[in-house]
Design an enzyme around this catalytic site. Sequence first.
Site, PDB file in Angstrom:
ATOM      1  NE  ARG A  78     -39.695  30.549  76.826  1.00 14.26           N
ATOM      2  CZ  ARG A  78     -39.223  31.060  76.374  1.00 14.26           C
ATOM      3  NH1 ARG A  78     -39.826  31.811  74.026  1.00 14.26           N
ATOM      4  NH2 ARG A  78     -38.344  31.016  74.777  1.00 14.26           N
ATOM      5  NE  ARG A 147     -42.115  35.060  71.117  1.00 13.33           N
ATOM      6  CZ  ARG A 147     -41.189  33.912  71.024  1.00 13.33           C
ATOM      7  NH1 ARG A 147     -39.960  33.994  72.268  1.00 13.33           N
ATOM      8  NH2 ARG A 147     -41.002  33.771  69.963  1.00 13.33           N
ATOM      9  CE  LYS A 211     -37.793  35.030  68.671  1.00 15.20           C
ATOM     10  NZ  LYS A 211     -37.007  34.159  69.381  1.00 15.20           N
ATOM     11  CE  LYS A 213     -37.649  38.146  72.513  1.00 16.52           C
ATOM     12  NZ  LYS A 213     -36.500  37.218  72.539  1.00 16.52           N
ATOM     13  CB  CYS A 432     -29.008  31.162  76.479  1.00 20.13           C
ATOM     14  SG  CYS A 432     -27.668  29.707  75.311  1.00 20.13           S
ATOM     15  CB  CYS A 438     -31.811  24.132  72.478  1.00 19.44           C
ATOM     16  SG  CYS A 438     -31.736  25.564  71.724  1.00 19.44           S
ATOM     17  CB  CYS A 477     -26.647  29.284  68.438  1.00 22.82           C
ATOM     18  SG  CYS A 477     -27.793  29.900  69.165  1.00 22.82           S
ATOM     19  CB  CYS A 481     -31.377  32.914  74.395  1.00 26.20           C
ATOM     20  SG  CYS A 481     -31.903  32.675  73.186  1.00 26.20           S
TER      21      CYS A 481
HETATM   22 FE1  SRM Z   1     -34.401  32.621  72.723  1.00 23.65          FE
HETATM   23  C1  SRM Z   1     -34.803  30.538  70.108  1.00 23.65           C
HETATM   24  C2  SRM Z   1     -34.035  29.719  75.586  1.00 23.65           C
HETATM   25  C3  SRM Z   1     -34.117  34.888  75.209  1.00 23.65           C
HETATM   26  C4  SRM Z   1     -33.502  35.372  71.225  1.00 23.65           C
HETATM   27  N1  SRM Z   1     -34.245  30.992  72.246  1.00 23.65           N
HETATM   28  C5  SRM Z   1     -34.929  30.675  71.656  1.00 23.65           C
HETATM   29  C6  SRM Z   1     -35.432  28.790  71.800  1.00 23.65           C
HETATM   30  C7  SRM Z   1     -36.744  29.259  71.464  1.00 23.65           C
HETATM   31  C8  SRM Z   1     -35.205  27.673  70.468  1.00 23.65           C
HETATM   32  C9  SRM Z   1     -36.232  27.895  69.267  1.00 23.65           C
HETATM   33  O1  SRM Z   1     -36.289  28.052  68.607  1.00 23.65           O
HETATM   34  O2  SRM Z   1     -35.536  26.633  68.739  1.00 23.65           O
HETATM   35  C10 SRM Z   1     -34.870  28.577  73.067  1.00 23.65           C
HETATM   36  C11 SRM Z   1     -35.484  27.257  73.859  1.00 23.65           C
HETATM   37  C12 SRM Z   1     -34.420  26.268  74.499  1.00 23.65           C
HETATM   38  C13 SRM Z   1     -35.190  25.928  75.533  1.00 23.65           C
HETATM   39  O3  SRM Z   1     -33.654  24.828  75.154  1.00 23.65           O
HETATM   40  O4  SRM Z   1     -35.893  25.714  76.264  1.00 23.65           O
HETATM   41  C14 SRM Z   1     -34.630  29.761  73.233  1.00 23.65           C
HETATM   42  N2  SRM Z   1     -34.517  32.683  75.118  1.00 23.65           N
HETATM   43  C15 SRM Z   1     -34.314  31.123  75.560  1.00 23.65           C
HETATM   44  C16 SRM Z   1     -34.232  32.016  77.067  1.00 23.65           C
HETATM   45  C17 SRM Z   1     -34.840  30.379  77.993  1.00 23.65           C
HETATM   46  C18 SRM Z   1     -33.015  31.334  77.129  1.00 23.65           C
HETATM   47  C19 SRM Z   1     -32.474  31.447  78.618  1.00 23.65           C
HETATM   48  O5  SRM Z   1     -31.404  30.836  79.662  1.00 23.65           O
HETATM   49  O6  SRM Z   1     -33.096  32.150  80.111  1.00 23.65           O
HETATM   50  C20 SRM Z   1     -34.808  32.443  76.618  1.00 23.65           C
HETATM   51  C21 SRM Z   1     -36.629  32.715  77.788  1.00 23.65           C
HETATM   52  C22 SRM Z   1     -37.020  33.855  77.481  1.00 23.65           C
HETATM   53  C23 SRM Z   1     -38.682  34.306  77.883  1.00 23.65           C
HETATM   54  O7  SRM Z   1     -38.668  33.265  78.666  1.00 23.65           O
HETATM   55  O8  SRM Z   1     -39.438  34.332  76.585  1.00 23.65           O
HETATM   56  C24 SRM Z   1     -34.728  33.171  75.302  1.00 23.65           C
HETATM   57  N3  SRM Z   1     -34.145  34.835  73.353  1.00 23.65           N
HETATM   58  C25 SRM Z   1     -33.675  35.054  74.504  1.00 23.65           C
HETATM   59  C26 SRM Z   1     -33.797  36.925  74.207  1.00 23.65           C
HETATM   60  C27 SRM Z   1     -33.153  37.759  76.037  1.00 23.65           C
HETATM   61  C28 SRM Z   1     -34.566  38.839  75.614  1.00 23.65           C
HETATM   62  O9  SRM Z   1     -35.516  38.555  75.237  1.00 23.65           O
HETATM   63  O10 SRM Z   1     -34.121  38.792  76.492  1.00 23.65           O
HETATM   64  C29 SRM Z   1     -32.660  36.763  73.101  1.00 23.65           C
HETATM   65  C30 SRM Z   1     -32.050  38.250  72.359  1.00 23.65           C
HETATM   66  C31 SRM Z   1     -33.285  38.843  71.973  1.00 23.65           C
HETATM   67  C32 SRM Z   1     -34.061  39.014  70.625  1.00 23.65           C
HETATM   68  O11 SRM Z   1     -34.364  38.513  70.711  1.00 23.65           O
HETATM   69  O12 SRM Z   1     -33.051  40.120  69.796  1.00 23.65           O
HETATM   70  C33 SRM Z   1     -33.616  35.335  72.435  1.00 23.65           C
HETATM   71  N4  SRM Z   1     -34.470  33.093  70.707  1.00 23.65           N
HETATM   72  C34 SRM Z   1     -33.651  34.433  70.204  1.00 23.65           C
HETATM   73  C35 SRM Z   1     -33.838  33.509  68.896  1.00 23.65           C
HETATM   74  C36 SRM Z   1     -32.511  34.785  67.649  1.00 23.65           C
HETATM   75  C37 SRM Z   1     -33.740  36.102  67.289  1.00 23.65           C
HETATM   76  C38 SRM Z   1     -33.812  36.344  66.332  1.00 23.65           C
HETATM   77  O13 SRM Z   1     -34.137  37.644  66.028  1.00 23.65           O
HETATM   78  O14 SRM Z   1     -32.817  35.938  65.461  1.00 23.65           O
HETATM   79  C39 SRM Z   1     -33.929  32.642  68.935  1.00 23.65           C
HETATM   80  C40 SRM Z   1     -34.317  31.874  67.340  1.00 23.65           C
HETATM   81  C41 SRM Z   1     -36.018  32.568  66.384  1.00 23.65           C
HETATM   82  O15 SRM Z   1     -36.087  32.860  66.652  1.00 23.65           O
HETATM   83  O16 SRM Z   1     -35.386  32.253  65.043  1.00 23.65           O
HETATM   84  C42 SRM Z   1     -34.574  31.656  69.876  1.00 23.65           C
HETATM   85 FE1  SF4 Z   2     -30.589  27.613  71.671  1.00 24.57          FE
HETATM   86 FE2  SF4 Z   2     -29.237  29.747  70.713  1.00 24.57          FE
HETATM   87 FE3  SF4 Z   2     -31.114  30.685  72.330  1.00 24.57          FE
HETATM   88 FE4  SF4 Z   2     -28.843  29.407  73.571  1.00 24.57          FE
HETATM   89  S1  SF4 Z   2     -28.932  31.423  72.043  1.00 24.57           S
HETATM   90  S2  SF4 Z   2     -30.851  29.348  74.294  1.00 24.57           S
HETATM   91  S3  SF4 Z   2     -28.581  27.646  72.229  1.00 24.57           S
HETATM   92  S4  SF4 Z   2     -30.881  29.635  70.208  1.00 24.57           S
END
Ligand code: SRM
Ligand code: SF4
Length: 563
Positions: A78, A147, A211, A213, A432, A438, A477, A481
């Site tokens: 990333r 981030r 994390k 943001k 997502c 993922c 899930c 995201c």
């Molecule tokens: Fe996310 C974890 C993809 C934006 C909340 N996110 C992940 C992981 C890295 C899975 C992992 O931990 O093993 C995913 C990788 C998937 C892959 O194969 O690429 C993943 N997140 C993404 C992306 C690529 C989704 C997309 O389709 O665009 C986004 C990349 C963002 C970036 O460029 O930095 C992405 N993730 C978000 C957002 C939206 C945002 O930030 O605006 C959220 C919700 C906002 C938030 O953070 O509350 C988000 N991602 C999560 C979470 C839940 C965090 C929590 O507080 O519970 C996880 C899991 C974790 O952190 O444990 C997670």
């Molecule tokens: Fe993976 Fe869940 Fe984030 Fe989708 S919402 S990219 S399934 S961690």
Amino acid sequence: MSTDAAAPALASVETIKARSRRLRGTLAEGLQDPITGALHEDDTQLLKYHGSYQQDDRDLREERRLQKLEPAYAFMIRARLPGGVVTPAQWLRLDAIARTYAERGIRLTTRQTVQLHGVLKRDLKRTLQDINAALIDTIATCGDINRNVTVGANPQRSALHAALYAQAAALSEHLLPRTRAYHEIWLDEKRVAGSGEEEEPLYGPAYLPRKFKIGFAIPPDNDVDVLSQDLGFVAHVETDAVAGYTVTVGGGMGATAGDARTYPRIADALGFVRRDQVLAVATAVITAQRDLGDRGDRRQARLKYTLDRLGLDRLRAEVERRAGFELQPPRPFAFTSSGDRFGWTQGDDGLWHLTLRIVAGRLQDSAERSHLSGLREIAAIHPGVFRITPNQNLVIAGVPGQACAAVDALVARHQLGDFRHASPLQLHALACVALPTCGLAMAEAERYLPDLLRQVQALLHAHGLGDAPLGLRISGCPNGCSRPYLSEVALVGRAPGRYDLRLGGDHRGQRLNVLYRENLDEAAVLAALDPLLQRYAAERAAGERFGDFLVRAGVVVPAVQRT
Ligand code: SRM
Ligand code: SF4
């Protein structure tokens, strides 16, 4: 009772961070181990701070297990691109890197940056070196740290955008870790005395509890979904210049299935700051979260839970004490949309900006379309920049009037212009990544999106609503995201082929939706939507959106709305 017994247990990630010699661990050694495609387990936690995740191809998991082979390990990378800005020269490098080392092209993310998937361990270092050679780094794009900083990308106010972008880029730099681990491991910088013991004045030796943001919004557009960010800056404009920002805190989407202590949350307004106070207030919020966040339970560690534990007034007092000044009362702001504006827009700088719809952010060449090739050709003639939007789309930004026709011809030739034929539903939907990369996905999202949209679009047509704007987001899930909890209609993955259906968010990113039905398959989702759309078609007020209608009609009762 001893003091030790009374102290909260530290999550194991905390121990890994603290012992990592400032994020080094044994990453350098693990990269050289040819026996496995994976890294040492603890190092996979540290790798995140360097902008990469170890993953395995989940489509192949079972087959490889039966063959007694290790999983098909590969790495996601990333980039750090504050405000999503990429020059054409950088785009060409990223494109070449994606074609050389990655699978499935380039993925635009919901945080305005690019991800590459499927990079093998043996290529990881070279890939990161090539990215850095394009003057892009990947530092701190993952992990318990600040981030990628997002900035509203809608292009009609270009001068304002430039000012916010500069502020966000400076903030992103300011919040980088001070360790030289990244430069040593990936860029072969020489270790010097003190390597592994660098001061981390902002983060400390164990970085943040979770994390973090940050997003900058330019009302009336809320494309960054600013209220979903841990820390948000909502710009207030006076005589065409940014006078300052209302600071918001405690947004977050993630929840864990079956754990009621976790929940999506909309941010609260903390106060107003001048432009020159942004770095200080961000530092104060981050250090407050560093010191007061829950390090014993990662599910309770985000700022939103710290805020709910402390209360807004106590957090504000902490922030003011650390910043050394008082915040002014928050100022009112209003958003009209969290979506992108597609097609050509003329900015206040006289230049033209073309926003392209990129379905689920995936840019690939395939039998049907040649997105990567098309963008390569555009990059070769484009004098401006590319701007990734937080809705996974791409703006070809800063095109002089006389160059628009050439860009249009390339867009048409490479079928990058889907936005001209797509319905509002198709234009604004988000998904997502989910399967196959993922590791946390419970259900499909990106790969299922086109199919799902076809089905929902057919339902809309059946009720004479084909052109009705309807915001739909799907996540594989409950981590959220694609920020599904802010959407009018959301599908949140629970198991293969099964989703929670959530309804009643608004289209401005100011109201969380509500769980309507649990664990539905596709037929049940469509069956649940059908009568609601029928009522909407018959009973909606002029211009009323589906999410607002559901709330007015009492179909769902929202918990919180911020205006
Ligand atoms: Fe996310 C974890 C993809 C934006 C909340 N996110 C992940 C992981 C890295 C899975 C992992 O931990 O093993 C995913 C990788 C998937 C892959 O194969 O690429 C993943 N997140 C993404 C992306 C690529 C989704 C997309 O389709 O665009 C986004 C990349 C963002 C970036 O460029 O930095 C992405 N993730 C978000 C957002 C939206 C945002 O930030 O605006 C959220 C919700 C906002 C938030 O953070 O509350 C988000 N991602 C999560 C979470 C839940 C965090 C929590 O507080 O519970 C996880 C899991 C974790 O952190 O444990 C997670
Ligand atoms: Fe993976 Fe869940 Fe984030 Fe989708 S919402 S990219 S399934 S961690």
